[in-house]
Enzyme design. Structure first.
Site, PDB file in Angstrom:
ATOM      1  N   TYR B 152       0.927  -1.066  -0.138  1.00 41.75           N
ATOM      2  CA  TYR B 152      -0.150  -0.098  -0.051  1.00 41.75           C
ATOM      3  C   TYR B 152       0.886   1.183  -0.071  1.00 41.75           C
ATOM      4  CZ  TYR B 152      -3.538   3.616   1.159  1.00 41.75           C
ATOM      5  OH  TYR B 152      -4.274   4.656   1.297  1.00 41.75           O
ATOM      6  N   LYS B 156       1.557   4.135  -2.765  1.00 41.12           N
ATOM      7  CA  LYS B 156       1.178   5.540  -2.508  1.00 41.12           C
ATOM      8  C   LYS B 156       2.303   6.474  -2.973  1.00 41.12           C
ATOM      9  CE  LYS B 156      -2.118   7.528  -0.938  1.00 41.12           C
ATOM     10  NZ  LYS B 156      -3.319   7.970  -1.522  1.00 41.12           N
TER      11      LYS B 156
END
Lengths: 465, 371
Positions: B152, B156
């Site tokens: 994740y 990002k």
């Protein structure tokens, strides 16, 4: 009983006892006065300084020579103003003009005042105030201008307060009024001192561009005193807690001292502490701008005393009943340890920790207090980043220790089982060598390799041992 | 113009991608309050169930993983400012993270630059600099970790770089905000997570000595930070344009750089937890203190046992680490460049949040029982 308590305190805090003895007998002050070179008037001024101030005299006397006399006279001028303002026996029509014209009085040789009540402890200073005026005239013009300006503004501020009611048991109306009052009696002192330090080259000129910092220096000290002096002021029928704060907790201000209100009074107290703590990081920031050790001590010692006092009064119900004070030994310890900005920050951190340990979720200001403590810690972290504790994150160390421990237990358990069962453990030479690798610290050591073969030959199972 | 401060530059036409999400909704409300004449397009992958109707708001559906979808939307609405807040929730797979955060962001950037959008504000995450170790008072000088903590955060970080690299393309200015510990009414992770602990009656345990500080961000403050960033960049767009000189300290300008956003009120982790729990009548929380090292060992064991039994472990090493290490930021850049200050304090934010959470999650009788 009080004596017994003191003995117990120092028995359990030997470091404080040591600090006290050290401070008294072994310490060399940074700078000395040389009374032989002083005029009779100046000697008299220093006598007054020691008479009128308990805590400030020693730090002022140790200031470097250039700063000592201006700061001492500045102190005496403010003390003179304070003595007039505090005396409730002087009628306002006498008092107010003196307060307002005090800066002019400084230019009036021979001015004295004997209108104070005989009980006023510092009345003698005003009776012989002409010595202060004589010495004031000898100061450099830069210093004179600063002292005169501060005396003028503080006199005006005090005159305004005097026009209000003489007895006040309602406190100041709002937090803004509270800050304003503290500014007149203490923030201005911070300003004056900074304006004395900068021309003398003992402070960073940038401090003058950040009024918030020197104001915070004064406000922090003043607010801590106001919080701590609840009982003393109540006896004198005075109160300075802002109604905006205490009004949330009790109906009438004196109710804070009632035993049945203890819980809410403690919450009121923590909000007052919270309000004062707000200045903590500014004070440290200010101290970073000082360049001379004696000036640093002069400024930092009162600040560390203040944070220590704050930690002492925080959620302490005794404060509402009597005058609580930090023990003398603790004060000496602080004066000894203040040293430099880094050690001062350590002291702040130590008291922040004490405040946090007393903070409780029962208090409605719990989170705010915690945030404020963290704010000061973050500020300190910004100037002195802490070294990372270990190379491995603590969790991995833990897992590693745990794993190693479990492995040893497993091996021990295996051998123990073998012993109990009486099983013969036959190790092949290969396995034995692998095992040896674990128990021998260094395979290149000749003794171990020499010792290996005989061990190898009679490698019995533990069953034969 | 000269009387308007840069951070108050009016926003006339804004597109919010992820406009029906937690943050997108907050930005919509903040825009309505602070820029009353702004035309707002709230675009999301699905149209919202309950649309608050307001003449200034238009709702749209968009799939940012499809370039034609986002291009059509931007061409149709012609926004001057685009807030890109869309991001998949945690707990989905690596593939979906990369699809939305990396490919999706590239599509948004391309569509915006092509359509002459002036300002693009990308919502990144403070997690992009997390490598599993403590974050102590870090600022924007800290680089991305060599090994990203998880998929994740990796996605990002790539998304953030994509958005920032587009700065100056066709005159568009871009910036990225990195919030930490977002909470607020409607939050499904942070505060409810703490409340679960009350439900499970586990509040008496405290991991570590509670000296570790943590940063949180109240949702409305984050929304305001987005508006300030857009306004400052609009002002810059009208005056100097993109910063091209690479020698300028990245902490001195916003365009093409990221900045951390928090409430600016780091607090001791367990104090935050206790502050939540006391709303449920738990005042003696943390009476049993487990040292971090021991807790870590126990968590390892618990994970092992859960693995053997094939169950989802409740007590994990990640949790121990999360609650025992520092994670706070120096947000002076945001304060100086945006004039940002948290309008809603931590305690006020928590109070608002709990008001909603209490009615939604914990039945009242359970609160009583725990108390």
């Amino acid at each position: 009983m009080a004596k017994l308590g003191t003995i117990w305190h120092y028995a359990t805090h030997p470091y404080q006892l040591r600090a006290m003895l050290h401070w008294k007998y072994l310490r060399d002050p940074l700078h000395f006065r040389n009374p032989d070179k002083e005029s009779a008037e100046l000697k008299k001024c220093y006598e007054f300084l020691e008479l009128t101030s308990r805590s400030f005299a020693s730090v002022i006397l140790e200031l470097q020579p250039e700063m000592r006399t201006p700061v001492a006279l500045f102190y005496l001028v403010l003390r003179g103003l304070d003595t007039i303002e505090d005396d409730m026996t002087i009628p306002n029509d006498v008092k107010i003009p003196i307060l307002q014209d005090f800066h002019k009085i400084l230019e009036t040789p021979g001015w004295t005042f004997d209108g104070n009540a005989p009980t006023e402890k510092d009345r003698q200073l005003l009776v012989e105030f002409d010595v202060v005026i004589t010495e004031f005239a000898k100061l450099k013009d830069v210093y004179k201008d600063v002292i005169r300006d501060i005396a003028k503004r503080m006199g005006e501020g005090m005159a305004e307060t005097c026009r209000g009611p003489a007895e006040n048991l309602d406190g100041l109306p709002t937090i803004k009024d509270y800050d304003r009052y503290c500014f007149y009696v203490a923030g201005l002192v911070g300003e004056g001192l900074t304006r004395l330090f900068v021309p003398a080259g003992v402070a960073n000129p940038g401090l003058l561009k950040r009024p918030q910092l020197y104001i915070s220096m004064g406000l922090f000290l003043q607010k801590v005193n106001i919080i701590r002096d609840f009982r003393e002021d109540l006896v004198d029928k005075r109160s300075f807690y802002p109604r905006e704060i205490w009004g949330k907790y009790v109906e009438k201000y004196p109710d804070l001292g009632l035993p049945e209100n203890e819980e809410v009074a403690l919450e009121c107290q923590s909000e007052m502490v919270l309000n004062a703590l707000d200045h903590g990081d500014d004070c440290l920031y200010y101290l970073a701008g000082l360049k001379d050790q004696s000036v640093y001590n002069f400024c930092a010692i009162p600040q560390v005393m203040a944070i220590a006092t704050l930690a002492l009064v925080f959620r302490n119900p005794d404060m509402y009943q009597r005058n609580v004070k930090i023990p003398k030994g603790e004060a000496c310890e602080l004066m000894m340890d203040v040293g430099n900005l880094r050690t001062t920050c350590e002291i702040f951190k130590k008291y922040i920790k004490i405040i946090r340990s007393k903070n409780t979720p029962k208090d409605r200001n719990f989170l705010e207090v915690s945030v404020k403590c963290a704010k000061i810690e973050q500020f300190i972290e910004g100037i002195y980043p802490a070294k990372p504790k270990s190379v491995l994150p603590s969790g991995w160390t833990g897992a590693l220790v745990f794993f190693v421990f479990m492995s040893f237990m497993l091996v021990n358990f295996a051998f123990l089982t073998a012993y109990v069962v009486g099983m013969k453990v036959n190790m092949s030479p290969d396995v034995w060598q692998t095992w040896q690798f674990f128990i021998m610290p260094n395979e290149t050591t000749t003794t171990t390799t020499a010792a290996a073969p005989p061990l190898l030959t009679n490698t019995p199972g533990h069953g034969e041992l | 113009m000269s009387t308007v401060r840069p951070n108050e530059t009016p926003i006339s036409n804004a597109l919010i991608i992820g406009g029906c999400g937690f943050l997108g909704t907050a930005i919509t409300h903040a825009l309505l309050a602070k820029h009353p004449s702004c035309k707002i397009t709230a675009a999301d992958i699905r149209s919202p169930s309950a649309k608050p109707s307001h003449p200034n708001i238009t709702y749209a559906t968009v799939d940012i993983t499809d370039i034609s979808s986002i291009t059509a939307l931007v061409a149709q609405t012609r926004p001057t400012v685009v807030f890109h807040t869309a991001s998949p929730v945690h707990g989905l797979g690596r593939e979906i993270y990369f699809k939305v955060n990396v490919d999706g962001t590239r599509n948004v950037v391309d569509a915006c630059a092509a359509a002459g959008v002036k300002v693009l504000v990308y919502t990144s995450s403070a997690g992009v600099v997390y490598d599993g170790s403590a974050l102590v008072n870090v600022d924007e000088r800290l680089p991305f970790p060599a090994i990203p903590y998880d998929a994740y955060n990796e996605s990002k970080a790539i998304g953030e770089t994509t958005a920032l690299d587009a700065n100056g393309r066709d005159g568009m200015l871009t910036t990225a905000l990195r919030p930490a510990g977002i909470f607020g009414p409607g939050d499904r992770q942070l505060v409810p997570g703490f409340i679960t602990v009350v439900k499970n009656n586990q509040t008496r345990f405290q991991l570590g000595d509670n000296t570790n500080m943590f940063d949180f961000t109240y949702i409305d403050n984050l929304a305001v930070a987005h508006l300030l960033a857009a306004s400052v960049l609009l002002h810059q767009h009208a005056t100097t344009g993109a910063t091209v000189d690479e020698s300028v300290d990245q902490r001195r300008h916003m365009d093409g750089t990221a900045m951390f956003i928090t409430n600016g009120q780091p607090v001791y982790f367990w104090d935050f937890a206790k502050a939540i729990w006391c709303h449920y009548g738990v005042y003696n929380a943390g009476s049993v203190v487990l040292p971090a090292t021991l807790a870590y060992g126990v968590a390892t064991l618990a994970e092992g046992v859960s693995w053997l039994l094939g169950r989802e472990p409740g007590f994990t090493r990640f949790r121990v680490k999360f609650s025992c290490s520092h994670r706070y930021f120096d947000i002076r850049k945001a304060k100086e460049l945006l004039g940002y200050e948290a309008e809603i304090s931590l305690s006020e934010g928590l109070r608002r949040c709990i008001e909603v959470c209490s009615t939604n999650i914990l039945p009242v009788n359970l609160c009583m029982k725990v108390g």
